[in-house]
Enzyme design. Sequence first.
Site, PDB file in Angstrom:
ATOM      1  N   CYS A 252       0.751  -1.347  -0.060  1.00 29.68           N
ATOM      2  CA  CYS A 252       0.253  -0.208   0.145  1.00 29.68           C
ATOM      3  C   CYS A 252       0.886   1.280  -0.109  1.00 29.68           C
ATOM      4  O   CYS A 252       1.555   1.766  -0.731  1.00 29.68           O
ATOM      5  CB  CYS A 252      -0.917   0.069   1.117  1.00 29.68           C
ATOM      6  SG  CYS A 252      -2.128   1.338   0.909  1.00 29.68           S
ATOM      7  N   HIS A 347      -3.490  -5.223   0.038  1.00 25.04           N
ATOM      8  CA  HIS A 347      -3.196  -5.574   1.353  1.00 25.04           C
ATOM      9  C   HIS A 347      -3.254  -7.279   1.237  1.00 25.04           C
ATOM     10  O   HIS A 347      -4.479  -7.641   1.532  1.00 25.04           O
ATOM     11  CB  HIS A 347      -4.450  -4.914   2.299  1.00 25.04           C
ATOM     12  CG  HIS A 347      -4.412  -3.721   2.531  1.00 25.04           C
ATOM     13  ND1 HIS A 347      -3.842  -3.084   3.599  1.00 25.04           N
ATOM     14  CD2 HIS A 347      -4.728  -2.648   1.743  1.00 25.04           C
ATOM     15  CE1 HIS A 347      -3.792  -1.864   3.618  1.00 25.04           C
ATOM     16  NE2 HIS A 347      -4.222  -1.280   2.650  1.00 25.04           N
ATOM     17  N   GLU A 349      -2.743  -8.887   4.013  1.00 23.01           N
ATOM     18  CA  GLU A 349      -2.733  -9.549   5.094  1.00 23.01           C
ATOM     19  C   GLU A 349      -4.501  -9.406   5.398  1.00 23.01           C
ATOM     20  O   GLU A 349      -4.908 -10.391   5.867  1.00 23.01           O
ATOM     21  CB  GLU A 349      -2.442  -8.464   6.156  1.00 23.01           C
ATOM     22  CG  GLU A 349      -2.915  -7.299   6.457  1.00 23.01           C
ATOM     23  CD  GLU A 349      -2.946  -6.291   5.448  1.00 23.01           C
ATOM     24  OE1 GLU A 349      -3.424  -5.125   5.792  1.00 23.01           O
ATOM     25  OE2 GLU A 349      -2.116  -6.383   4.736  1.00 23.01           O
TER      26      GLU A 349
END
Length: 393
Positions: A252, A347, A349
């Site tokens: 990001c 992202h 995660e």
Amino acid sequence: MLILEDGTVLRGSAYGARGARLGEVVFATGMTGYQETLSDPSYAGQIVVQTAPHIGNTGANAEDMESRRVWVRGYAVRDASRLSSSWRAEQSLDELLVGSDIVGICDIDTRMLTRLLRDTGSLRGGIFSGDALEAGEEELLEQVRRQPSMSGSSFVDEVTIAQPVVLEPEGEAIGTVAAVDLGIKGASPRSMLARGMRVALLPATTTLEDLLALEPDAVFFSNGPGDPAAAEDQVELLRGVLDADLPFFGICFGNQLLGRALGFDTYKLKFGHRGINQPVLDRETGKVEITAHNHGFAVDVPLEGEHVAPYGGGRYGRVVVSHVGLNDDVVEGLRCLDRPVSSVQYHPEAAGGPHDASYLFDRLAEVVAQHRDGRPVQPVRSAEAADNAHKES
């Protein structure tokens, strides 16, 4: 009332705390994961409009917080659930907003508002309720127009941790990752710890000397809010990491800062990408991943071909665009061909899901183990090759 800088006024019901909040009005398209959205530091300075019509259905709980607090400036939804229908709920979403002093609005036409933002681009706005409404509509519109633009704004000092923290995995660590907190979500260190990596979580103000003193096996730059052009100190820190020939992975905001460190420019997107349903193409394998996004800026690199990084007369070698957003052809990843350096704009995660890109942390673990063992660390391989290596191990 929710008032936009173009004079648009939406009247609804007060939701959460009462008062006045100003920020950039953006929309998020996720159907689930509203609590992860609220607690994502990348939303600092923004009023978030949820495109999903029903919000608050599952309440809120401490476990789903992705950081130490709620970061959105304001919150706009259509239908706020009156009940929390989940055994995991510890409080209602309204109670979380009140406790976090977040001013919100509900019972508005979020579909109309989203279409407006898509047509005109993200706009400055404000949510006003309670005593704040006494100022009158014209004065409130002036307050909205007087606030600074997101372009040129920095929130890194606001969202980063104050002191370094070292997080240990269960069992013996395979190596150490120096993770620079630019607005990190909890899922990022959890993803690294689960794969055996020690995480040295560092403030954004960390000096290169302090970072190198940790003798890390890799460096990680997190997500975060604001304009990457305003993060000059962090760009210089990253150049120092590259000059030290350390493996690097960014997500990001970290992707945008890598782009700038390499000498490329960044620019503000018309309305950004925010949601957990964004299709991205891995150009090396041809696979399409559904990914979580939260960004309003992007790196300006030609999509086709290899490019010598402009900074320093090409001292960082060749770069390719590794991932592309399929909705609008925005650069979603960078890969250096001559060193183990890569980044993605999305992202991996993704605490609220999806998990298509979680293999990127497997790739990071492989690089960390190579560096720790003194083995030559090769430039980042394709996602498919990394996935196969993980399965074999």
